[in-house]
Write a protein that holds these residues in place. Structure first.
Motif, mmCIF file in Angstrom:
data_model
loop_
_atom_site.group_PDB
_atom_site.id
_atom_site.type_symbol
_atom_site.label_atom_id
_atom_site.label_comp_id
_atom_site.label_asym_id
_atom_site.label_seq_id
_atom_site.Cartn_x
_atom_site.Cartn_y
_atom_site.Cartn_z
ATOM 1 N N ALA A 159 50.201 13.253 22.027
ATOM 2 C CA ALA A 159 51.452 12.604 22.433
ATOM 3 C C ALA A 159 51.800 13.028 23.844
ATOM 4 N N THR A 160 52.509 12.154 24.544
ATOM 5 C CA THR A 160 53.101 12.535 25.822
ATOM 6 C C THR A 160 54.583 12.199 25.778
ATOM 7 N N ILE A 161 55.402 13.114 26.272
ATOM 8 C CA ILE A 161 56.857 13.025 26.134
ATOM 9 C C ILE A 161 57.523 13.242 27.485
ATOM 10 N N GLY A 162 58.541 12.414 27.783
ATOM 11 C CA GLY A 162 59.407 12.712 28.921
ATOM 12 C C GLY A 162 59.539 11.664 29.994
ATOM 13 N N MET A 163 58.610 10.710 30.086
ATOM 14 C CA MET A 163 58.605 9.760 31.198
ATOM 15 C C MET A 163 59.837 8.845 31.160
ATOM 16 N N GLY A 164 60.739 9.040 32.123
ATOM 17 C CA GLY A 164 61.947 8.216 32.179
ATOM 18 C C GLY A 164 62.908 8.466 31.038
ATOM 19 N N LEU A 165 62.671 9.513 30.253
ATOM 20 C CA LEU A 165 63.437 9.748 29.021
ATOM 21 C C LEU A 165 64.811 10.347 29.310
ATOM 22 N N LEU B 137 50.898 8.915 20.747
ATOM 23 C CA LEU B 137 52.326 8.606 20.759
ATOM 24 C C LEU B 137 52.867 8.809 22.171
ATOM 25 N N ILE B 138 53.631 7.830 22.647
ATOM 26 C CA ILE B 138 54.337 7.927 23.936
ATOM 27 C C ILE B 138 55.837 7.918 23.643
ATOM 28 N N VAL B 139 56.569 8.904 24.153
ATOM 29 C CA VAL B 139 58.028 8.943 23.966
ATOM 30 C C VAL B 139 58.688 9.007 25.334
ATOM 31 N N GLY B 140 59.436 7.954 25.683
ATOM 32 C CA GLY B 140 60.077 7.942 26.991
ATOM 33 C C GLY B 140 61.026 6.769 27.128
ATOM 34 N N GLY B 141 61.546 6.609 28.346
ATOM 35 C CA GLY B 141 62.392 5.461 28.646
ATOM 36 C C GLY B 141 63.882 5.749 28.538
ATOM 37 N N SER B 142 64.649 4.929 29.230
ATOM 38 C CA SER B 142 66.100 5.023 29.217
ATOM 39 C C SER B 142 66.652 3.691 29.710
ATOM 40 N N TYR B 143 67.965 3.606 29.779
ATOM 41 C CA TYR B 143 68.605 2.368 30.232
ATOM 42 C C TYR B 143 68.108 1.966 31.619
ATOM 43 N N ILE B 144 67.907 2.942 32.493
ATOM 44 C CA ILE B 144 67.464 2.649 33.859
ATOM 45 C C ILE B 144 65.943 2.582 33.946
ATOM 46 N N TYR B 145 65.266 3.556 33.335
ATOM 47 C CA TYR B 145 63.810 3.672 33.508
ATOM 48 C C TYR B 145 63.069 3.116 32.300
ATOM 49 N N ASP C 52 49.784 19.727 14.481
ATOM 50 C CA ASP C 52 48.562 19.920 15.271
ATOM 51 C C ASP C 52 48.317 18.755 16.235
ATOM 52 N N VAL C 53 49.409 18.172 16.752
ATOM 53 C CA VAL C 53 49.298 17.109 17.751
ATOM 54 C C VAL C 53 49.194 17.757 19.131
ATOM 55 N N ARG C 54 48.188 17.353 19.919
ATOM 56 C CA ARG C 54 48.059 17.861 21.294
ATOM 57 C C ARG C 54 49.104 17.183 22.181
ATOM 58 N N LEU C 55 49.717 17.945 23.088
ATOM 59 C CA LEU C 55 50.857 17.425 23.846
ATOM 60 C C LEU C 55 50.647 17.439 25.351
ATOM 61 N N SER C 56 51.193 16.392 25.991
ATOM 62 C CA SER C 56 51.356 16.337 27.436
ATOM 63 C C SER C 56 52.847 16.157 27.702
ATOM 64 N N LEU C 57 53.427 17.042 28.503
ATOM 65 C CA LEU C 57 54.864 16.980 28.786
ATOM 66 C C LEU C 57 55.097 16.673 30.254
ATOM 67 N N ASP C 58 56.050 15.772 30.518
ATOM 68 C CA ASP C 58 56.329 15.342 31.885
ATOM 69 C C ASP C 58 57.823 15.138 32.059
ATOM 70 N N ALA C 59 58.257 15.066 33.309
ATOM 71 C CA ALA C 59 59.612 14.628 33.672
ATOM 72 C C ALA C 59 60.693 15.335 32.854
ATOM 73 N N SER C 60 61.475 14.568 32.066
ATOM 74 C CA SER C 60 62.636 15.127 31.351
ATOM 75 C C SER C 60 62.259 16.201 30.339
ATOM 76 N N ALA C 61 61.012 16.227 29.904
ATOM 77 C CA ALA C 61 60.587 17.237 28.928
ATOM 78 C C ALA C 61 60.284 18.574 29.577
ATOM 79 N N LEU C 62 60.287 18.624 30.907
ATOM 80 C CA LEU C 62 59.926 19.851 31.623
ATOM 81 C C LEU C 62 61.174 20.682 31.923
ATOM 82 N N ILE C 63 61.650 21.369 30.886
ATOM 83 C CA ILE C 63 62.784 22.281 31.029
ATOM 84 C C ILE C 63 62.336 23.662 30.532
ATOM 85 N N PRO C 64 62.901 24.758 31.078
ATOM 86 C CA PRO C 64 62.418 26.098 30.725
ATOM 87 C C PRO C 64 62.477 26.404 29.239
#
Length: 287
Positions: free
Chosen positions: A106-112, A31-39, A131-143
């Protein structure tokens, strides 16, 4: 501890063989979760990278305004519309209901665009509960995500600025100090950290790998999105996050070198995608 340089022979050990009689879905569902109006392009790059990684099925969840553009790029993508323009609790609840039960990674955050950080936390927790293995990037990288991730199968892929936002401290320029900081943050938070840079540093706090790229052409936008897709693709087949992250960054670097050799400093991330298959062929194993 000193980091160990990644090599072809080492990375070959991290990429599982494919069964000659395997069926669709047995070689990874992502699963890929990302994107926005600009990205709108970021999740597309990640999705195609995951497919080029040898993953069987990729589901791409993007805001509904991006659905037509995403579908038009490739018929290989299975596109799931998010009901809102940004990530909201309502969008997450509907997405969770629409997902296949047998997701591997899944990877989450790219342009999200994230409207409600609690929606992001809900999505991450829901996937971890499955039990889904995750990769987090960009907008998903918050403390706020860190308490959810300890000792789970999770990779975070920050560049220097995202690293500072996530962990509260900027990576130093000294390679030795940089490695030490990545190891410390990985160990304290029970995660695998992939700090992107001219030399990628990958560590789970116990073992550390280094990937020196020497490809300044890869500063072009989108190469990190390609990497995120590769990490998720690798995670769909290998449950060990450190090995998956190391393999992904090594493959990404090989594709970058091949693309820069061909095009010089005029490459795009779509060019990078086109070279993934050829650089991955030496890693193919069928049993």
């Amino acid at each position: 501890m000193a980091g160990k340089p990644l090599t072809l022979s080492l990375v070959k050990k991290f990429i599982p063989s494919r069964k000659a009689k395997s069926r669709k879905g047995e070689n990874g569902i992502v699963l890929i979760v990302g994107g926005s109006y600009i990205y709108h392009g970021a999740p597309i790059l990640s999705s195609i990278a995951a497919l080029r990684c040898g993953t069987d099925l990729v589901y791409t969840a993007v805001p509904k305004i991006n659905v037509s553009a995403t579908r038009s790029v490739s018929p290989n993508l299975i596109v799931i519309p998010l009901v809102d323009q940004k990530l909201t609790r309502g969008a997450v609840n509907k997405l969770i209901g629409a997902l296949p039960r047998n997701l591997d990674s899944a990877t989450i955050g790219m342009g999200l665009a994230v409207q409600d950080k609690n929606a992001l936390l809900l999505l991450i927790q829901s996937l971890l509960d499955r039990d889904v293995r995750l990769s987090l990037d960009a907008s998903a990288l918050i403390p706020e995500v860190l308490p959810l991730l300890a000792d789970k199968n999770v990779v975070v892929t920050p560049h220097a600025g995202e690293f500072k936002r996530l962990f509260g401290i900027a990576p130093p320029n000294s390679k030795k100090e940089r490695i030490s900081l990545v190891e410390k943050c990985a160990k304290e938070n029970g995660i695998t950290v992939l700090l992107k840079g001219a030399t990628d540093v990958i560590s789970d706090g116990k073992t550390t790998f280094l990937n020196e790229k020497k490809t300044p052409g890869m500063t072009v936008g989108g190469t990190g999105d390609v990497l995120s897709g590769l990490v998720a693709g690798m995670l769909s087949k290998n449950r060990k996050p450190l090995e998956s992250a190391a393999a992904a960054t090594f493959i990404n670097g090989l594709a970058g070198k091949a693309t820069q050799k061909k095009l010089g400093l005029h490459m795009t991330s779509m060019d990078l995608l086109e070279n993934l298959a050829s650089v991955m062929k030496p890693f193919d194993k069928i049993v």
